[in-house]
Design a protein around this motif. Structure first.
Motif, PDB file in Angstrom:
ATOM      1  N   LEU A 294       0.821  -1.210   0.000  1.00  0.00           N
ATOM      2  CA  LEU A 294       0.000   0.000   0.000  1.00  0.00           C
ATOM      3  C   LEU A 294       0.858   1.265   0.000  1.00  0.00           C
ATOM      4  CD1 LEU A 294      -2.672  -1.104   2.631  1.00  0.00           C
ATOM      5  CD2 LEU A 294      -3.041  -0.882   0.172  1.00  0.00           C
ATOM      6  N   THR A 295       1.859   1.308   0.862  1.00  0.00           N
ATOM      7  CA  THR A 295       2.671   2.524   0.955  1.00  0.00           C
ATOM      8  C   THR A 295       3.504   2.743  -0.305  1.00  0.00           C
ATOM      9  OG1 THR A 295       4.365   1.295   2.207  1.00  0.00           O
ATOM     10  CG2 THR A 295       2.752   2.542   3.480  1.00  0.00           C
ATOM     11  N   GLN A 296       4.007   1.664  -0.885  1.00  0.00           N
ATOM     12  CA  GLN A 296       4.767   1.803  -2.130  1.00  0.00           C
ATOM     13  C   GLN A 296       3.885   2.326  -3.254  1.00  0.00           C
ATOM     14  OE1 GLN A 296       7.908   1.869  -1.067  1.00  0.00           O
ATOM     15  NE2 GLN A 296       8.678   0.435  -2.612  1.00  0.00           N
ATOM     16  N   ALA A 297       2.658   1.806  -3.338  1.00  0.00           N
ATOM     17  CA  ALA A 297       1.725   2.257  -4.381  1.00  0.00           C
ATOM     18  C   ALA A 297       1.374   3.729  -4.194  1.00  0.00           C
ATOM     19  CB  ALA A 297       0.460   1.397  -4.357  1.00  0.00           C
ATOM     20  N   PHE A 298       1.218   4.151  -2.943  1.00  0.00           N
ATOM     21  CA  PHE A 298       0.871   5.538  -2.676  1.00  0.00           C
ATOM     22  C   PHE A 298       2.018   6.473  -3.067  1.00  0.00           C
ATOM     23  CE2 PHE A 298       0.374   9.199   0.274  1.00  0.00           C
ATOM     24  CZ  PHE A 298      -0.867   9.638  -0.163  1.00  0.00           C
ATOM     25  N   ILE A 299       3.223   6.123  -2.675  1.00  0.00           N
ATOM     26  CA  ILE A 299       4.377   6.953  -3.023  1.00  0.00           C
ATOM     27  C   ILE A 299       4.514   7.065  -4.542  1.00  0.00           C
ATOM     28  CG2 ILE A 299       6.903   7.074  -2.973  1.00  0.00           C
ATOM     29  CD1 ILE A 299       6.754   5.823  -0.149  1.00  0.00           C
ATOM     30  N   ALA A 300       4.401   5.951  -5.241  1.00  0.00           N
ATOM     31  CA  ALA A 300       4.532   5.969  -6.704  1.00  0.00           C
ATOM     32  C   ALA A 300       3.453   6.841  -7.337  1.00  0.00           C
ATOM     33  CB  ALA A 300       4.462   4.544  -7.250  1.00  0.00           C
ATOM     34  N   GLY A 301       2.210   6.709  -6.848  1.00  0.00           N
ATOM     35  CA  GLY A 301       1.108   7.482  -7.405  1.00  0.00           C
ATOM     36  C   GLY A 301       1.249   8.971  -7.157  1.00  0.00           C
TER      37      GLY A 301
END
Length: 395
Positions: A294-301
């Protein structure tokens, strides 16, 4: 394999809200409402004071503590509930300091939660000690033979930076110091292993990732090797060896029970006990893996669609808890605009937008929606309205 679709259904999440603030206050588990109502109707109403024995109110702090123990890498009978986190910090640090009487320094870092520093500062004044605060990255190098206690919050409340508990504990022990770990942003968020890391004391709150409700009671853990030796300055009735003997002098209870202070908050513990039911089928390694996803997806987005924001958390997920923060010169107003659009995070001075990712009820759809709304607000500058700049009491 943990079914996170099932755990999400266990929470009441208001329609139209994407909730990314469980690192401040978790949402209400659906079971808590009925559990508390039943306790009040069947126990408090009908049993009155006999509920302390008949309904087991007196032993609640131990029973609920055992349920939390599994989530933090502790054993049965090692965790007890009660009071506030600040009180538990005071108990743990004062006990650890007393076990190293020839040393004066309580060492902490500038990323620690201010309340912990306030407590340690007051304690240091009372016992002729010194609170020494260094930058987070300087902690290991500052541990020397003057340090009695290393007092660290494992996950930084602003940046999400995660300290290496095992390495710092080993460094502290090599120098002859003891450790107190604050798990406020760890318990229920990351894979804590207190016994495996050989920590000495740990404390934490239960209203964040454990979803116990506003003001839910704190917990304290003592390593078994210290449990019968620790002598906290704050000694209360419930921590006495025989509370109902009503002795005039204090005799500590065996083990972690001596860390009890005041009368248990039965209604709050009942709500917390209901919240902990959700964890029965949760694997902590699964939780950590989902948190990273979740946190990786948020940072990338955010970095793709919101170039005005600057990452304020470690990029390496191994060095980060289950929260992500970004910086913006008008961070407060941006967060208020997000909240007005149903995406709830929070703000930390001076310019930090903070987002918590609780895998029990946050999913990738929530992440995508939050990024979409943030990008819209920044693009059209809808955050720059008078009402979004007006500071509320709680940020």
């Amino acid at each position: 394999m943990t079914d996170f679709d099932k755990t999400k259904q266990a929470f009441h999440l208001p329609q139209g809200v994407t909730y990314l603030d469980g690192n401040s206050l978790g949402p209400m588990p659906k079971a808590a409402k009925a559990r508390v109502a039943n306790m009040m109707a069947d126990e408090w109403s009908e049993m009155l004071i006999t509920g302390w024995n008949k309904a087991g109110w007196y032993v609640q702090p131990r029973k609920v503590g055992d349920r939390i123990a599994r989530l933090i890498g502790a054993g049965p009978g090692q965790v007890v509930m009660g009071d506030t986190l600040s009180i538990k910090v005071f108990q743990a640090v004062s006990a650890a300091r007393a076990m190293r009487p020839q040393r004066r320094v309580i060492l902490s870092d500038s990323g620690n939660f201010p309340s912990d520093l306030y407590v340690a500062e007051g304690l240091a004044r009372a016992v002729d000690a010194e609170l020494r605060v260094v930058a987070p990255e300087e902690v290991a190098g500052a541990i020397d033979d003057t340090v009695a206690v290393l007092m660290i919050t494992e996950v930084d409340y602003r940046t999400g930076r995660r300290h290496d508990m095992k390495a710092l504990t080993q460094t502290a022990h090599t120098a002859g110091a003891l450790t107190v770990w604050d798990l406020a942003h760890s318990a229920g968020a990351v894979d804590v292993d207190l016994l495996g890391c050989d920590a000495d004391f740990a404390v934490g709150c239960t209203y964040k990732y454990l979803n116990g409700g506003p003001g839910a009671p704190a917990f304290i853990w003592t390593h078994p090797r210290h449990a019968d030796a620790a002598q906290p300055i704050l000694q209360g009735w419930m921590g006495h060896r025989a509370p109902f003997a009503f002795d005039q002098s204090y005799q500590p209870a065996p083990g972690v029970e001596r860390m009890r202070v005041g009368t248990p908050p039965v209604i709050a513990l009942t709500a917390l006990d209901a919240a902990l039911d959700v964890w029965d089928d949760v694997s902590m390694p699964d939780l950590r893996a989902r948190s990273i996803e979740l946190t990786q997806a948020f940072i990338a987005g955010v970095e793709e669609h919101c170039p005005d924001l600057v990452l304020n958390s470690p990029r390496d997920p191994a060095k980060r808890g289950s929260q992500v923060s970004f910086r913006h010169p008008q961070g407060y107003a941006v967060m208020q605009a997000l909240i007005a659009q149903g995406v709830i995070g929070d703000f930390r001075a001076p310019d930090v937008l903070r987002f918590g990712f609780a895998p029990l009820y946050v999913d990738l759809d929530d992440v995508a929606h939050a990024v979409q709304i943030m990008a819209m607000i920044l693009k059209d500058k809808s955050w720059d309205r008078e009402e979004f700049h007006e500071r509320a009491s709680v940020t």
